[in-house]
Motif scaffolding. Structure first.
Motif, PDB file in Angstrom:
ATOM      1  N   LEU A   1       0.832  -1.208   0.000  1.00 36.41           N
ATOM      2  CA  LEU A   1       0.000   0.000   0.000  1.00 36.41           C
ATOM      3  C   LEU A   1       0.865   1.257   0.000  1.00 36.41           C
ATOM      4  O   LEU A   1       0.563   2.237  -0.693  1.00 36.41           O
ATOM      5  CB  LEU A   1      -0.928   0.008   1.217  1.00 36.41           C
ATOM      6  CG  LEU A   1      -2.027  -1.062   1.256  1.00 36.41           C
ATOM      7  CD1 LEU A   1      -2.748  -1.035   2.607  1.00 36.41           C
ATOM      8  CD2 LEU A   1      -3.013  -0.859   0.125  1.00 36.41           C
TER       9      LEU A   1
ATOM     10  N   GLN B   1       2.294   1.971  -3.346  1.00 36.80           N
ATOM     11  CA  GLN B   1       1.267   2.496  -4.250  1.00 36.80           C
ATOM     12  C   GLN B   1       0.701   3.837  -3.772  1.00 36.80           C
ATOM     13  O   GLN B   1      -0.241   4.363  -4.379  1.00 36.80           O
ATOM     14  CB  GLN B   1       0.131   1.473  -4.377  1.00 36.80           C
ATOM     15  CG  GLN B   1       0.536   0.166  -5.040  1.00 36.80           C
ATOM     16  CD  GLN B   1       0.979   0.362  -6.476  1.00 36.80           C
ATOM     17  OE1 GLN B   1       0.353   1.097  -7.231  1.00 36.80           O
ATOM     18  NE2 GLN B   1       2.080  -0.287  -6.856  1.00 36.80           N
TER      19      GLN B   1
ATOM     20  N   ARG C   1      -1.103   4.494  -1.138  1.00 37.89           N
ATOM     21  CA  ARG C   1      -2.503   4.366  -0.736  1.00 37.89           C
ATOM     22  C   ARG C   1      -2.574   4.003   0.747  1.00 37.89           C
ATOM     23  O   ARG C   1      -1.654   3.422   1.309  1.00 37.89           O
ATOM     24  CB  ARG C   1      -3.203   3.271  -1.542  1.00 37.89           C
ATOM     25  CG  ARG C   1      -3.231   3.508  -3.036  1.00 37.89           C
ATOM     26  CD  ARG C   1      -4.068   2.455  -3.724  1.00 37.89           C
ATOM     27  NE  ARG C   1      -3.957   2.522  -5.165  1.00 37.89           N
ATOM     28  CZ  ARG C   1      -4.602   1.707  -6.001  1.00 37.89           C
ATOM     29  NH1 ARG C   1      -5.396   0.775  -5.513  1.00 37.89           N
ATOM     30  NH2 ARG C   1      -4.444   1.826  -7.308  1.00 37.89           N
TER      31      ARG C   1
ATOM     32  N   ASP D   1      -9.240   4.053  -0.380  1.00 40.38           N
ATOM     33  CA  ASP D   1      -8.271   3.843  -1.455  1.00 40.38           C
ATOM     34  C   ASP D   1      -7.436   2.584  -1.246  1.00 40.38           C
ATOM     35  O   ASP D   1      -6.786   2.098  -2.173  1.00 40.38           O
ATOM     36  CB  ASP D   1      -7.345   5.062  -1.577  1.00 40.38           C
ATOM     37  CG  ASP D   1      -6.554   5.334  -0.295  1.00 40.38           C
ATOM     38  OD1 ASP D   1      -7.036   4.949   0.794  1.00 40.38           O
ATOM     39  OD2 ASP D   1      -5.468   5.936  -0.377  1.00 40.38           O
ATOM     40  N   ALA D   2      -7.455   2.033  -0.028  1.00 37.12           N
ATOM     41  CA  ALA D   2      -6.649   0.855   0.281  1.00 37.12           C
ATOM     42  C   ALA D   2      -7.459  -0.441   0.284  1.00 37.12           C
ATOM     43  O   ALA D   2      -6.895  -1.526   0.206  1.00 37.12           O
ATOM     44  CB  ALA D   2      -5.974   1.028   1.644  1.00 37.12           C
TER      45      ALA D   2
END
Length: 202
Positions: free
Chosen positions: A27, A30, A32, A168-169
């Motif tokens: 995460l 990315q 996120r 978002d995760a």
């Protein structure tokens, strides 16, 4: 040999801790789930401690833990080494995360943490390989631990992301969990077939 429940708990929680830590690092790479980082790190550390307590019950007494350290290549010594390396990686990640203005550790630290998170379950599974017990003496065992780690970590991170409202995760964590579950199912079937063929060698 009777089923050693404390060992089952120990290895499962080790994989779970490594999975949570590894997924939160994915995460982070990315960019996120910033809100997931600290809760996930705490959950990973707590799960690791619970797993450590479980192994003490397997040994019946804490001092028996030291009896297994007589040889550097013994299974319990290998596990201890990798648990210590994993714990150091968690502390390092926490420190790097706290230093960052965004509350996320740098990429190099996240990549290092992912490598350590995959190495821990692999080393744990490898420590149980025994030539005297053919059904255990297969690299499918450490491979199973690794893919189970991915599945457990993805599921846990998805729950943490949902609880912290890090929308978002959630999707990425679910994807990690799904990939881990599919590969885990495939490896489990292959492992079951392999074990059934080794029955005569037991």
């Amino acid at each position: 040999m009777e089923i050693q429940i404390p060992l089952v708990i120990f290895t499962s929680f080790l994989a779970w801790a490594a999975g949570i830590f590894g997924t939160q690092c994915i995460l982070a790479l990315q960019k996120r789930g910033g809100a997931v980082q600290l809760p996930a790190l705490i959950c990973s550390a707590v799960v690791l401690v619970v797993g450590g307590i479980a192994v003490v019950f397997h040994l019946t007494h804490p001092f028996n833990l030291f009896n297994g350290f007589g040889h550097i290549t013994s299974g319990i010594t290998i596990e201890l080494i990798f648990v210590i390396v994993f714990a150091i990686a968690v502390v390092l990640y926490f420190l790097m995360m706290r230093r960052s203005e965004e509350g996320v550790a740098p990429k190099w630290c996240a990549i290092l943490a992912i490598v350590v998170s995959l190495a821990l379950p692999f080393a744990t599974g490898d420590s149980y390989l025994m030539s005297a017990i053919p059904v255990w003496d297969t690299m499918l065992l450490p491979l199973y631990y690794v893919v189970a780690t991915v599945m457990l970590g993805g599921l846990a991170a998805m729950i943490i992301a949902g609880a912290t409202k890090a929308d978002d995760a959630v999707k990425l964590s679910a994807t990690v969990a799904f990939i881990g579950a599919v590969v885990c199912a495939v490896v489990s079937v292959i492992y079951a077939v392999a074990i059934s063929g080794m029955g005569a060698n037991y």
